[in-house]
Design an enzyme around this catalytic site. Structure first.
Site, PDB file in Angstrom:
ATOM      1  N   ALA A  95       5.888  29.326 102.296  1.00 39.94           N
ATOM      2  CA  ALA A  95       5.439  28.697 103.535  1.00 39.94           C
ATOM      3  C   ALA A  95       6.541  27.865 104.197  1.00 39.94           C
ATOM      4  O   ALA A  95       6.480  27.588 105.383  1.00 39.94           O
ATOM      5  CB  ALA A  95       4.239  27.809 103.252  1.00 39.94           C
ATOM      6  N   LYS A  96       7.526  27.456 103.415  1.00 43.00           N
ATOM      7  CA  LYS A  96       8.664  26.673 103.910  1.00 43.00           C
ATOM      8  C   LYS A  96       8.198  25.484 104.763  1.00 43.00           C
ATOM      9  O   LYS A  96       8.713  25.217 105.828  1.00 43.00           O
ATOM     10  CB  LYS A  96       9.643  27.565 104.670  1.00 43.00           C
ATOM     11  CG  LYS A  96      10.184  28.708 103.787  1.00 43.00           C
ATOM     12  CD  LYS A  96      11.266  29.522 104.448  1.00 43.00           C
ATOM     13  CE  LYS A  96      11.832  30.578 103.514  1.00 43.00           C
ATOM     14  NZ  LYS A  96      10.914  31.703 103.215  1.00 43.00           N
ATOM     15  N   ARG A  97       7.209  24.748 104.219  1.00 43.85           N
ATOM     16  CA  ARG A  97       6.656  23.612 104.933  1.00 43.85           C
ATOM     17  C   ARG A  97       7.478  22.347 104.685  1.00 43.85           C
ATOM     18  O   ARG A  97       8.410  22.340 103.871  1.00 43.85           O
ATOM     19  CB  ARG A  97       5.207  23.378 104.497  1.00 43.85           C
ATOM     20  CG  ARG A  97       4.255  24.537 104.781  1.00 43.85           C
ATOM     21  CD  ARG A  97       4.103  24.783 106.277  1.00 43.85           C
ATOM     22  NE  ARG A  97       2.945  25.622 106.582  1.00 43.85           N
ATOM     23  CZ  ARG A  97       2.965  26.934 106.766  1.00 43.85           C
ATOM     24  NH1 ARG A  97       4.101  27.598 106.688  1.00 43.85           N
ATOM     25  NH2 ARG A  97       1.852  27.599 107.052  1.00 43.85           N
TER      26      ARG A  97
END
Lengths: 273, 273
Positions: A95-97
């Site tokens: 998700a690379k949040r």
């Protein structure tokens, strides 16, 4: 899932393969489009055919968000299917949040508790208080972007910050964060030669390594420089496996591709004895 | 929406206020929980009461993802309500996304085309090819994290890279990306004293400034150092406005808070004449 449970699974299956479930409706076999939920139908078939050959699945959330509500429903169904039928499998929400503290807590809760993923990928740019809310979850991993597989990694990640490259600064700094034992790191296979230096900074942490296959990374090189005494590697392949065929045999074709990598991994694991 | 249309709206309304729609079911008036969709009911009431006082709304996607499918439905309803009833309003998906090229394209399509947002926030860590897919969309803005409002900004963003701070390197480097005229930047109000230096690098670009209010940033300071001849500022306030009251008068209380900021902005805009 604990790190030890993941290592046990790797040794049992003789595989540290992660399969990326990046489902694009333009690339899946067209007969699946007649299904009520083509994305989940595709994932279920891939999982049924490959779960003995890999230890992890990694849906990239972008591919699900691109289909709106239906995409999120397919993501939910996929993670529930995995957790119910293959609880030994490690799951990664790619998700690379990353956001300010109270907002990162919302993301962490969504991925770890509500969806039930074992881990989530996060971006380091906003620093400690954007990551620690993820690290607070017991028996969950937070996978920090360090050195990514794309060309743009050279724009900032490899630039020198106070004398050492930014990605090394990220590794060093993150070691001091609370619950840092729950960290893993993304290091692209396309930059395998960097792995020796990376292992000096984080000798034991697991690395999630994308870029083998479609992006040109080499498995043997990654193992040579990146393997730790406890394996310490999850090698991801997405397109090279899941789109091996666009015909009705797509799941079997994916299993055949996965098995090629699993056999190479079996060979590589011999160096640990 | 074009930058000129945004500037026209700012001058007409004498406001450059952006209201953050960060909806937490624990914080909204409890009578709304009886509604079929409490998140959308809350947003609609806030929008109806405040749309004449602000020029933009910014839902942070984390707050919607935290409620799963229902959250995404509420986000879709909110953006559709805005686009149908208030097409002059500028909309920002505060998503802080960023991935390798083909994956960033999926995110860009999801936020710009499918949901119909005017802009989306993105993280710079993965570099040029992670951002250019967003920049390719005409009349859409890509809002790059530069210097964020949280304490963690000092972990990496203010570290010196090849002699200049990382956030300045991000500003300088991104100027050379294709379609860079579609860029805006996030600069936290808590670091207003940095704005003078930032304006030397990007004199004309719009800045999205979070951190006024709950996080302690000061509107006058931000305007003193950050305003451009074409305003160039969108000041965001979330909690300070939307949670002004937890009673049935919540929407009116939000409007009252928004009006305080709008009047201050009207004063600040006088310096442009």
């Amino acid at each position: 899932m604990t790190t030890n449970q993941l290592i046990t699974q790797i040794k049992k299956k003789q595989s540290f393969l992660c399969i990326g479930l990046d489902v694009d409706l333009n690339k899946i076999p067209q007969h699946l489009l007649e299904e009520e939920d083509p994305i989940f139908a595709f994932n279920k078939a891939i999982i049924d055919a490959t779960h003995n050959l890999c230890v992890a699945y990694k849906p990239n959330t972008a591919f699900y968000e691109a289909y709106g509500i239906k995409g999120w429903q397919a993501l939910e169904k996929t993670i529930h299917y995995l957790n119910e039928n293959h609880p030994e499998i490690y799951t990664i929400a790619d998700a690379k949040r990353g956001d300010i503290g109270n907002t990162s807590s919302m993301y962490a809760k969504a991925f770890f508790e509500d969806l039930g993923f074992d881990s989530v990928t996060v971006a380091p740019y906003m620093g400690k208080d954007s990551i620690e809310p993820f690290l607070a979850f017991k028996d969950k991993h937070t996978i920090l972007l360090a050195l990514t597989s794309n060309q743009g990694a050279f724009d900032f990640q490899t630039k020198r910050v106070d004398g050492i490259e930014l990605y090394k600064q990220v590794l060093e700094t993150s070691k001091n964060w609370k619950n840092s034992e729950n960290l893993m790191y993304v290091v692209g296979a396309t930059k395998a030669e960097y792995l020796a230096d990376i292992r000096k900074i984080i000798p034991e942490r697991f690395l999630l390594v994308p870029g083998v296959g479609a992006q040109g990374g080499n498995l043997q090189e990654v193992c040579k420089y990146g393997m730790s005494p406890d394996v310490g590697l999850l090698i991801n392949s997405s397109r090279g496996i899941i789109y091996a065929s666009q015909d009705k045999d797509f799941a079997q074709a994916a299993a055949t591709k996965a098995e090629v990598l699993q056999k190479q991994m079996h060979e590589e694991l011999k160096q640990l004895h």
